[in-house]
Motif scaffolding. Structure first.
Motif, PDB file in Angstrom:
ATOM      1  N   ARG A  22       0.836  -1.198   0.000  1.00 20.70           N
ATOM      2  CA  ARG A  22       0.000   0.000   0.000  1.00 20.70           C
ATOM      3  C   ARG A  22       0.867   1.242   0.000  1.00 20.70           C
ATOM      4  O   ARG A  22       1.852   1.323   0.760  1.00 20.70           O
ATOM      5  CB  ARG A  22      -0.905   0.013   1.238  1.00 20.70           C
ATOM      6  CG  ARG A  22      -1.709  -1.263   1.429  1.00 20.70           C
ATOM      7  CD  ARG A  22      -2.813  -1.418   0.404  1.00 20.70           C
ATOM      8  NE  ARG A  22      -3.541  -2.666   0.563  1.00 20.70           N
ATOM      9  CZ  ARG A  22      -4.595  -3.010  -0.153  1.00 20.70           C
ATOM     10  NH1 ARG A  22      -5.048  -2.196  -1.089  1.00 20.70           N
ATOM     11  NH2 ARG A  22      -5.199  -4.162   0.037  1.00 20.70           N
ATOM     12  N   GLY A  23       0.503   2.211  -0.831  1.00 18.67           N
ATOM     13  CA  GLY A  23       1.300   3.411  -0.959  1.00 18.67           C
ATOM     14  C   GLY A  23       1.388   4.220   0.319  1.00 18.67           C
ATOM     15  O   GLY A  23       2.350   4.971   0.518  1.00 18.67           O
ATOM     16  N   HIS A  24       0.400   4.090   1.206  1.00 18.06           N
ATOM     17  CA  HIS A  24       0.389   4.885   2.431  1.00 18.06           C
ATOM     18  C   HIS A  24       1.075   4.174   3.593  1.00 18.06           C
ATOM     19  O   HIS A  24       1.180   4.737   4.679  1.00 18.06           O
ATOM     20  CB  HIS A  24      -1.057   5.219   2.827  1.00 18.06           C
ATOM     21  CG  HIS A  24      -1.944   4.014   2.940  1.00 18.06           C
ATOM     22  ND1 HIS A  24      -2.542   3.442   1.841  1.00 18.06           N
ATOM     23  CD2 HIS A  24      -2.317   3.266   4.006  1.00 18.06           C
ATOM     24  CE1 HIS A  24      -3.267   2.406   2.231  1.00 18.06           C
ATOM     25  NE2 HIS A  24      -3.141   2.269   3.533  1.00 18.06           N
ATOM     26  N   SER A  46      -5.138   2.083  -8.209  1.00 19.09           N
ATOM     27  CA  SER A  46      -5.649   3.172  -7.383  1.00 19.09           C
ATOM     28  C   SER A  46      -6.640   2.629  -6.362  1.00 19.09           C
ATOM     29  O   SER A  46      -7.537   1.871  -6.710  1.00 19.09           O
ATOM     30  CB  SER A  46      -6.350   4.220  -8.252  1.00 19.09           C
ATOM     31  OG  SER A  46      -5.452   4.778  -9.189  1.00 19.09           O
ATOM     32  N   SER A 192      -5.193   6.436  -2.243  1.00 19.12           N
ATOM     33  CA  SER A 192      -3.836   5.899  -2.147  1.00 19.12           C
ATOM     34  C   SER A 192      -3.614   4.971  -3.342  1.00 19.12           C
ATOM     35  O   SER A 192      -4.440   4.927  -4.268  1.00 19.12           O
ATOM     36  CB  SER A 192      -3.643   5.136  -0.826  1.00 19.12           C
ATOM     37  OG  SER A 192      -2.280   4.752  -0.658  1.00 19.12           O
ATOM     38  N   THR A 193      -2.513   4.272  -3.321  1.00 22.62           N
ATOM     39  CA  THR A 193      -2.223   3.287  -4.367  1.00 22.62           C
ATOM     40  C   THR A 193      -1.905   1.939  -3.732  1.00 22.62           C
ATOM     41  O   THR A 193      -1.580   1.849  -2.540  1.00 22.62           O
ATOM     42  CB  THR A 193      -1.027   3.717  -5.227  1.00 22.62           C
ATOM     43  OG1 THR A 193       0.130   3.849  -4.391  1.00 22.62           O
ATOM     44  CG2 THR A 193      -1.307   5.027  -5.948  1.00 22.62           C
ATOM     45  N   THR A 194      -1.994   0.905  -4.535  1.00 24.74           N
ATOM     46  CA  THR A 194      -1.597  -0.429  -4.111  1.00 24.74           C
ATOM     47  C   THR A 194      -0.898  -1.108  -5.278  1.00 24.74           C
ATOM     48  O   THR A 194      -1.289  -0.912  -6.436  1.00 24.74           O
ATOM     49  CB  THR A 194      -2.809  -1.256  -3.643  1.00 24.74           C
ATOM     50  OG1 THR A 194      -2.383  -2.576  -3.280  1.00 24.74           O
ATOM     51  CG2 THR A 194      -3.868  -1.378  -4.723  1.00 24.74           C
TER      52      THR A 194
END
Length: 203
Positions: A22-24, A46, A192-194
Motif C-alpha cells: 500500500r502506498g500509504h 488506485s 492511495s495506491t496499491t
C-alpha cells in the motif's frame, strides 16, 4: 519473507500468491525483499473510496446483452475463464476453484456477470465487509471487444444497488487504469495506491 515463501512452497495446493503493498504504508526494504524472493511487481492500482449511492444509475446495455447474478458452478467457471482472458492470463482451474470457495463461504460475496447469447463478456464481485459500512467491488473485467459500451458501468451500478440492499453505504475498490476514470466520474476518490506482487511456483 523467507518463512512466508517457505510456507507457500510447503503446500502443493498453492500455485501462486499475490502480495499487495500500500502506498500509504511505511515498509522500508519490503520491495527489495519481495523481489529477492521471487515476487514480480505488476502495475500500481488506485485505491478508490466513495458512496455506493453515487454509483447507482440506469445504464442501457448494448442490444442482446444480459446482466444477472451468477451462482451455478458452470457459470462461475465460465466467469473465471473470461476474467483470465480479459486480464491476459492463462485460463486457471485453480482460480476458478478459489472463486467457487469464496462464493460458498457464506459471507455475502456475490458474483455478477454480463453476457451476449451464451458467452460471458464481463463480470465482477461484490464483497461486503463484516462490521463496516463498506463493500468492495473486485475482479471487474470485460473482454476487449466489449469495452467502451457501458457494460462495466452497468455491472458497477448493479453491484452498488446490491451493496445498498445489504446495508452497505460505502464502496471501496483497487482499480486499474481501465476502471479508475469510470469510478471517478461518479464520485469515488483516489485515496492511495496499491501494487500487486505476484509469486508463482516453478514448474
Amino acid at each position: 519473507m523467507g518463512q512466508a515463501v517457505a510456507h507457500f512452497r510447503a503446500d502443493p495446493a498453492v500455485r501462486s500468491v499475490e502480495w499487495k503493498t500500500r502506498g500509504h504504508d511505511s515498509a522500508p526494504g519490503l520491495h527489495g525483499a519481495l523481489l529477492a524472493h521471487g515476487f514480480v511487481p505488476a502495475d500500481a492500482e488506485s485505491i478508490m473510496i466513495g458512496a455506493a449511492a453515487a454509483l447507482v444509475a440506469n445504464v442501457p446495455l448494448p442490444p442482446g446483452v444480459w446482466l444477472r447474478q451468477v451462482t451455478g458452478p458452470a457459470d462461475v467457471r465460465a466467469v473465471s475463464a473470461m476474467q483470465d482472458v480479459a486480464f491476459g492470463d492463462s485460463v486457471s482451474e485453480a482460480r476458478a476453484d478459489d472463486l467457487l470457495r469464496r462464493l460458498a463461504a457464506g459471507d455475502g460475496t456475490e458474483l455478477w456477470a454480463a453476457g451476449h447469447e451464451g458467452r460471458i463478456v464481463s463480470a465482477g464481485r461484490l464483497e461486503p465487509v463484516a462490521g463496516a459500512d463498506f463493500a468492495g467491488i473486485w475482479g471487474g473485467a470485460t473482454l476487449a471487444p466489449w469495452r467502451g459500451q457501458g457494460i462495466y458501468r452497468a455491472l458497477t451500478a448493479q453491484r452498488a444497488r446490491s451493496a445498498l440492499q445489504l446495508g452497505k453505504t460505502l464502496i471501496h475498490s483497487d482499480s486499474t487504469e481501465y476502471s479508475r476514470p469510470i469510478l471517478e466520474r461518479y464520485g469515488l476518490v483516489k485515496v492511495s495506491t496499491t501494487t500487486p506482487y505476484n509469486w508463482s511456483r516453478e514448474p
